[in-house]
Design an enzyme around this catalytic site. Structure first.
Site, mmCIF file in Angstrom:
data_model
loop_
_atom_site.group_PDB
_atom_site.id
_atom_site.type_symbol
_atom_site.label_atom_id
_atom_site.label_comp_id
_atom_site.label_asym_id
_atom_site.label_seq_id
_atom_site.Cartn_x
_atom_site.Cartn_y
_atom_site.Cartn_z
ATOM 1 N N CYS A 11 -43.534 4.328 -26.727
ATOM 2 C CA CYS A 11 -44.279 4.934 -25.619
ATOM 3 C C CYS A 11 -45.143 3.958 -24.820
ATOM 4 O O CYS A 11 -45.164 4.048 -23.590
ATOM 5 C CB CYS A 11 -45.075 6.156 -26.077
ATOM 6 N N ARG A 65 -41.871 -0.039 -38.731
ATOM 7 C CA ARG A 65 -43.088 0.548 -39.291
ATOM 8 C C ARG A 65 -43.139 0.156 -40.743
ATOM 9 O O ARG A 65 -42.139 0.253 -41.452
ATOM 10 C CB ARG A 65 -43.060 2.077 -39.179
ATOM 11 N N GLN A 86 -34.869 5.253 -32.480
ATOM 12 C CA GLN A 86 -34.846 6.684 -32.199
ATOM 13 C C GLN A 86 -34.054 6.940 -30.933
ATOM 14 O O GLN A 86 -33.936 6.057 -30.089
ATOM 15 C CB GLN A 86 -36.272 7.199 -31.975
ATOM 16 N N ASP A 106 -35.014 8.009 -28.343
ATOM 17 C CA ASP A 106 -36.352 8.243 -27.825
ATOM 18 C C ASP A 106 -36.328 8.349 -26.309
ATOM 19 O O ASP A 106 -35.558 7.658 -25.647
ATOM 20 C CB ASP A 106 -37.219 7.037 -28.239
ATOM 21 N N HIS A 121 -39.240 9.447 -22.885
ATOM 22 C CA HIS A 121 -40.501 10.019 -22.432
ATOM 23 C C HIS A 121 -40.307 10.591 -21.054
ATOM 24 O O HIS A 121 -39.600 10.014 -20.232
ATOM 25 C CB HIS A 121 -41.598 8.951 -22.457
ATOM 26 N N LYS A 166 -46.770 20.460 -30.213
ATOM 27 C CA LYS A 166 -45.366 20.058 -30.157
ATOM 28 C C LYS A 166 -44.465 21.174 -30.652
ATOM 29 O O LYS A 166 -44.899 22.089 -31.348
ATOM 30 C CB LYS A 166 -45.142 18.812 -31.030
ATOM 31 N N HIS A 212 -43.274 13.328 -25.144
ATOM 32 C CA HIS A 212 -42.503 12.496 -26.078
ATOM 33 C C HIS A 212 -41.399 13.383 -26.630
ATOM 34 O O HIS A 212 -41.684 14.499 -27.050
ATOM 35 C CB HIS A 212 -43.348 12.043 -27.271
#
Length: 671
Positions: free
Chosen positions: A363, A392, A410, A412, A414, A494, A540
């Site tokens: 992000c 991570r 991911q 992923d 946004h 979420k 997200h």
RNA sequence: GCUGGCGUAGCUCAAUCGGUAGAGCACCUGCCUUGUAAGCAGGGGGUUAGGGGUUCAAGUCCCCUUGCCAGCUCCA
């Protein structure tokens, strides 16, 4: 006037013995508990429902604790709740862990108690009586539990058995009428667990068990457990040569060619949908100045999960300065002086040593791109996708195959939009998500709305808007959802999407999360139609979640039998003898020419052995070619999914057939 | 991170009380020339996770490190 539930529902119970309780409002009562209600106000609870099963399992936990205390005197009880698939009970057993033989004995003793059909009884006692009762038994853990019950709340005990056979536990209930209901019971495993889940507390011995309404249900459950063991993605990953691990990079997967193919196919599939749903993809860096993560808030909040790499140059410089610092000590004979100089040098360099950080999330990158130039309301919503690699640091005990790793990516993206655009964007995301889940074969999806936690940032008005947009979007798609109160992130609510796999296990994959905070921290702005600056909101979102974890779920869901569209090999040609080698290669060429994935097995194995190896690799089609097929320019396919031989057909016809299966399924009614 | 367990050939596993490291599969070579879940023979392959200790002798016992497994906890 209060009457026992059993009396009020007497008619229904006589017709249906699986009724073990009744719901009045949201509370489940057992049959012997007196309530004041009309029969119509009571909703029967049956052992076949999730609520009824939970009651059954909790009762089984009591019986297990009873059995344990009979067999192992001196063992103290703690807590024993029902879980999603069974129950557990934690014991303080002075003589150490339970063995498998112990479990067998306990199960035997439980059966005796079950056969005696001992009735469950509930009594309400005062706090003092409760303390006195458990103190007499030496049950020291119950003291803490009693003290934790809020003032003014009823303290109830549950008993089963009578006289010398009576066994009592502090318990809210409810329970089944008598132990005879517990006829499908199995103790599954033992494990250590900390009292109240806190590692500073003593380690207790936990016994996991499960219980079902009928023996058939139990057998099915045990079958699924067996099957899950067979499908373990770590085992299949090795057998099918999908991925590997190595000690040089603990918890970071290496995808082998076959696994990488599936992985890339999934990414490719997501990309193709992104095109249709108006996303743009970016490629972003891996390592950043740590200031980025101070701005984003990751370093203050997420530091223990981050890798903080350091360059050799910085490290060498720090080492060199350290040495010089030590030599520069005014009095080399004074430890104190030398230590002081060294410590100062160390501290002085610590900042340098963590000047860079690996990104744990994408992000912040997207915020940097967003604010790299002026943005107009005309270019919103801006949907930006990123398959960047994330790192991570996960603690040693939590990593697990592909399901929990330290290096992953991911699907992923946004979405930067005006607050008013949120709901439409969430709706569109839900459509995309359901299309993906349908394509990979997850038919059952549960939606959860995680709402504002106690500690949070942002205004109540923002939270209202965000929660409303999420709920409205789900409703607009005709979907039901469950609210998880207080489970949202501190910066926004979420939606979570949980799927059920082929073995009836639930996994959370997708999520969409509203975030006002990051746009604030990065000072993001767009120019509105009014010419003024406005702050966008950020969504997200991910559908597969992490590709690695998704692979774990997908491998176990499919048992390694990937559908034709993403299987690393779609067909393998096996020859009856080497006389057909040339034709086998021709078949492979014909398939490859149409973008299909095929290999030929021209080894000196016999046909049976070749078929066996191809089946072990879960290849969707095995094409047998012998003299007959060469002669007629045909293939004799064996279908993995139909588990049978198909009629031989001309090569060209098979190519067409395979092409028809080689694309991911699309939702009907879409273009 | 915590508790417990494990680490022997690429894989699955043997090796009695501390006494010569072994099998099947896989791999390589050769033979066989095959019709729907394992053809035959031979061969190569090991610092027993790494390091230290005890012992005449360690895969085996002790200590440290590392990785993995089960569970706990964690997954802003």
């Amino acid at each position: 006037m209060k009457r026992p539930v059993r009396e009020i529902l007497a008619d229904a119970i006589s017709r249906d013995p699986s009724i073990i309780g009744a719901k009045l409002g949201a509370v489940v009562y057992d049959l012997h508990t007196p309530v004041e209600a009309e029969p119509s106000a009571l909703e029967p609870v049956r052992t076949s429902t999730p609520e009824g099963l939970a009651v059954l399992r909790h009762s089984t936990a009591h019986v297990m604790a009873d059995a344990v205390q009979r067999l192992f005197p001196g063992t103290k009880v703690t807590i024993g709740p029902a879980t999603a698939h069974g129950f557990y009970y934690d014991f303080d057993k002075p003589s150490g862990p339970f063995t498998d033989e112990d479990l067998a004995h306990i199960e035997q003793k439980m059966l005796e108690i079950v056969e005696q059909k001992r009735p469950f009884r509930r009594t309400v006692v005062s706090r003092a009586e409760a303390h006195a009762h458990f103190q007499k038994l030496g049950e020291s853990y119950k003291r803490e539990l009693i003290d934790a019950i809020p003032e003014g709340e009823e303290i109830s005990l549950y008993h089963h058995g009578e006289g010398a056979d009576e066994w009592t536990d502090l318990c809210m209930g409810p329970h089944v009428p008598h132990t005879g209901y517990l006829r499908a019971v199995k103790l599954v495993s033992v494990a250590g667990a900390y009292w109240r889940g806190d590692e500073r507390n003593p380690m207790l011995q936990r016994i996991y068990g499960t219980a079902f309404a009928t023996p058939a249900d139990l057998r099915e459950h045990l079958r699924l457990l067996e099957e899950a063991k067979k499908r373990d993605h770590r085992k299949l990953g090795r057998e099918l040569e999908l991925f590997m691990f190595d000690e040089h990079a603990p918890a970071m997967p290496f995808f082998l060619p076959r696994g990488a193919f599936v992985y890339n196919r999934l990414v490719g599939y997501m990309r193709s949908l992104y095109e249709r749903y108006g996303y743009e993809e970016v490629v972003t860096p891996q390592i950043f100045d740590k200031k980025l993560f101070e701005t984003s808030g990751h370093l203050p909040n997420y530091r223990e999960n981050m890798f903080l790499p350091v360059t050799a140059e910085l490290l060498d410089k720090a080492k060199m300065d350290l040495r010089l610092g030590l030599h520069g000590a005014t009095d080399p004979h004074s430890y104190r002086e030398a230590d002081k100089v060294r410590d100062e040098a160390v501290i002085g360099h610590l900042d340098d040593l963590e000047r860079t950080a690996q990104k744990p999330m994408n992000c912040p990158c997207h915020c940097l791109i967003f604010r790299s130039r002026r943005r107009s309301y005309r270019e919103l919503p801006w949907r930006v996708a990123d398959f960047g690699r994330l790192h991570r640091y996960e603690r040693g005990g939590v990593v697990h195959g592909l399901a929990r790793v330290r290096s992953f990516c991911q699907d992923d993206a946004h979405i930067f939009c005006a607050p008013a655009e949120m709901q439409t964007e969430i709706q569109s995301f839900i459509d995309l998500l359901y299309e993906v889940y349908a394509a990979v074969g997850f038919a059952k999806v549960d939606v959860k709305l995680a709402t504002r936690p106690d500690t949070r940032i942002g205004t109540d008005a923002q939270w209202d808007d965000a929660e409303r947009a999420l709920a409205a979007a789900v409703e607009s798609r005709g979907l039901g959802y469950e609210v998880s109160p207080g489970e949202g992130a501190f910066y926004g609510p979420k939606l979570e999407f949980h799927i059920e796999d082929a073995l009836k296990r639930s996994w959370q994959l997708g999520t969409i999360q509203v975030d006002y905070a990051l746009p604030d921290r990065f000072g993001l702005e767009f120019t509105g139609p009014d010419g003024a600056a406005h702050r966008p909101v950020m969504l997200h979102r991910a559908i597969l979640g992490s590709l690695e974890r998704f692979m774990a779920v997908y491998i176990e869901h499919t048992g390694g039998a990937f559908p034709v569209w993403c299987a690393p090999e779609q067909a393998t040609v096996v020859t009856v003898s080497e006389k057909q080698d040339e034709y086998a290669h021709e078949v492979v060429r014909a398939l490859k020419a149409r973008g299909l994935r095929a290999t030929a097995d021209t080894s000196s194995d016999k046909l049976g052995a070749k078929i066996r190896s191809a089946r072990l690799l879960r290849v969707p089609y095995i094409l047998v070619v012998g003299d007959k097929e060469v002669e007629a320019r045909m293939v004799a396919p064996r279908s993995r999914d139909l588990d049978k031989n198909l009629d031989p057909l001309p090569l060209a016809a098979f190519v067409e057939r395979l092409l028809g299966e080689a694309e991911p399924p699309r939702l009907a009614g879409r273009t």
